[in-house]
Design a protein around this motif. Sequence first.
Motif, short mmCIF file in Angstrom:
data_model
loop_
_atom_site.label_atom_id
_atom_site.label_comp_id
_atom_site.label_asym_id
_atom_site.label_seq_id
_atom_site.Cartn_x
_atom_site.Cartn_y
_atom_site.Cartn_z
N ILE A 468 0.84 -1.20 0.00
CA ILE A 468 0.00 0.00 0.00
C ILE A 468 0.87 1.25 0.00
N PHE A 469 1.89 1.27 0.84
CA PHE A 469 2.78 2.43 0.90
C PHE A 469 3.43 2.68 -0.45
N TRP A 470 3.91 1.64 -1.10
CA TRP A 470 4.56 1.81 -2.40
C TRP A 470 3.55 2.23 -3.47
N SER A 471 2.31 1.80 -3.34
CA SER A 471 1.30 2.24 -4.31
C SER A 471 1.02 3.73 -4.13
N TRP A 472 1.04 4.20 -2.89
CA TRP A 472 0.84 5.63 -2.64
C TRP A 472 2.01 6.44 -3.20
N ILE A 473 3.20 5.98 -2.93
CA ILE A 473 4.40 6.72 -3.35
C ILE A 473 4.50 6.81 -4.86
N THR A 474 4.21 5.71 -5.54
CA THR A 474 4.42 5.63 -7.00
C THR A 474 3.16 5.93 -7.80
N ASN A 475 2.03 6.12 -7.08
CA ASN A 475 0.74 6.37 -7.75
C ASN A 475 0.39 5.24 -8.71
N ARG A 476 0.64 4.01 -8.26
CA ARG A 476 0.28 2.82 -9.02
C ARG A 476 -0.65 1.95 -8.19
#
Length: 487
Positions: A468-476
Amino acid sequence: MMIKGRAYTILPYRFMRFGKDILLVNEAGEFIFMSENDFVKLRTYQLDIKDETFMNLKNKHIVADTDPTLPIYLLATKYRTKKSFLNDFTALHIFIITLRCNQKCRYCQASGEDETRTEYDMSLETAKKSVDLVFKSPSPAIKIEFQGGEPFLNFETVKYIVQYAKKLNRVHRKDLEFVVCTNLLGLNDEILDYLEEHKIWVSTSLDGQSVLHDANRITRKGTGTYDIVRKNIRAAQDRLGVERVSALMVTTRDNVHKLNDVVDEYIKQRFNFIFIRTIHPFGRAAKEKLGYDVKTFIKNYKKTLDYTIGLNIDGASFSEQYATIILKKILTPFATGFVDLQSPAGTGISCAVYGYNGDVFVSDEARMLSKMGDNRFLMGNVHKNSYQEIFNGKVIRETIENSCVETMPLCSECAFQMYCGADPVRNYSVQGDLMGHRPTSEFHQINYLIIRYLMELIKQNDADIMNIFWSWITNRSIEEIKRSKRG
């Protein structure tokens, strides 16, 4: 150079305790958790250089078992990347189109004037001189943001600035973008046509459901604004696209215990993120008793962050933006460009504010402070001063000199240094000093506690939460993150 009898060199780092473990952070913000036993071994040069812990420390440039020149050079490169926001200078330029407003929000920081007070409108002459100044910035990207008051009450000047800026940009060829910050009460088809034609982004305000929003965001007649705001949000989304319309909220004593409900409202209104903001002590907000203590805010912020994470685990695609900005600073090598979490502070060097009369301030809060009678952060005026006098003058220099966390008491030793920032305007307003006093600074306390909580979640290394955190950071999407991990 290696010291005789020692198998490795210890490079600069900061540390703090996390329960039974120790967090170590290098000069570029890369981090590692390790046991207290291994930490003692590290400091007494007893770590085995073949051990996994040592190799992890070496990868983070916290130790070197050869000549440290190359690791230090690599660390310096990473440090410059983190500070890359300094390369291009001022990119965000906020225009106060008018102080007139058709609302009288109880927490208004700008202390808006009555709709009839046209003397508080930015003139075309001031607009032209301000745009001329904007294009002297060396930044390859320029964002012009229209604020007020309510910008739609002086929309002719908004249109003039857009057209004149585009004309200048045919020569300067910068990445030019426009945003209008509006309460949406005056939105109509003519304005929508113009926003669509010129690809202007819209930022509005929404504090939650009707009962929460209308508690503070009211018209000058005292009536609530939720119904018309909700209708016009949908109209703007339908015409401009959902992605080009965003909203900001202010946390007050009315909604601080109901932030989960505010998140639900944002999802209902088709927004894909929320920015949970504290109330700032300027304008009417400094007079009205709408606030709360740090403990109350942090308790509810954590609760709502957990709630938002849970929504994503259940399939939603919705982020909390303050956490996202900090996570990017923690988990990636890149700068965020977020003015409030920079060192030195982004005041003046990343953002500048042009008042309706041509006064230029280091930040929007500085402009609000001026409205309260204090011009401490007034850099100059577009009618009286040159670009060099404004952006290389005493005011901006003193502000920046007193906003480097690397040299501030407590901050200079803090493991969170690379993730945090300074707010000299707020320090001055609340504590009477540009540098401020960390132990009693609400700004410092809130940032510290949010960063620490995010670090606690990262330390758990839960696969779902990290995706989830990486999806927020990368907008993916989370599925894209999972696919990328599978290779």
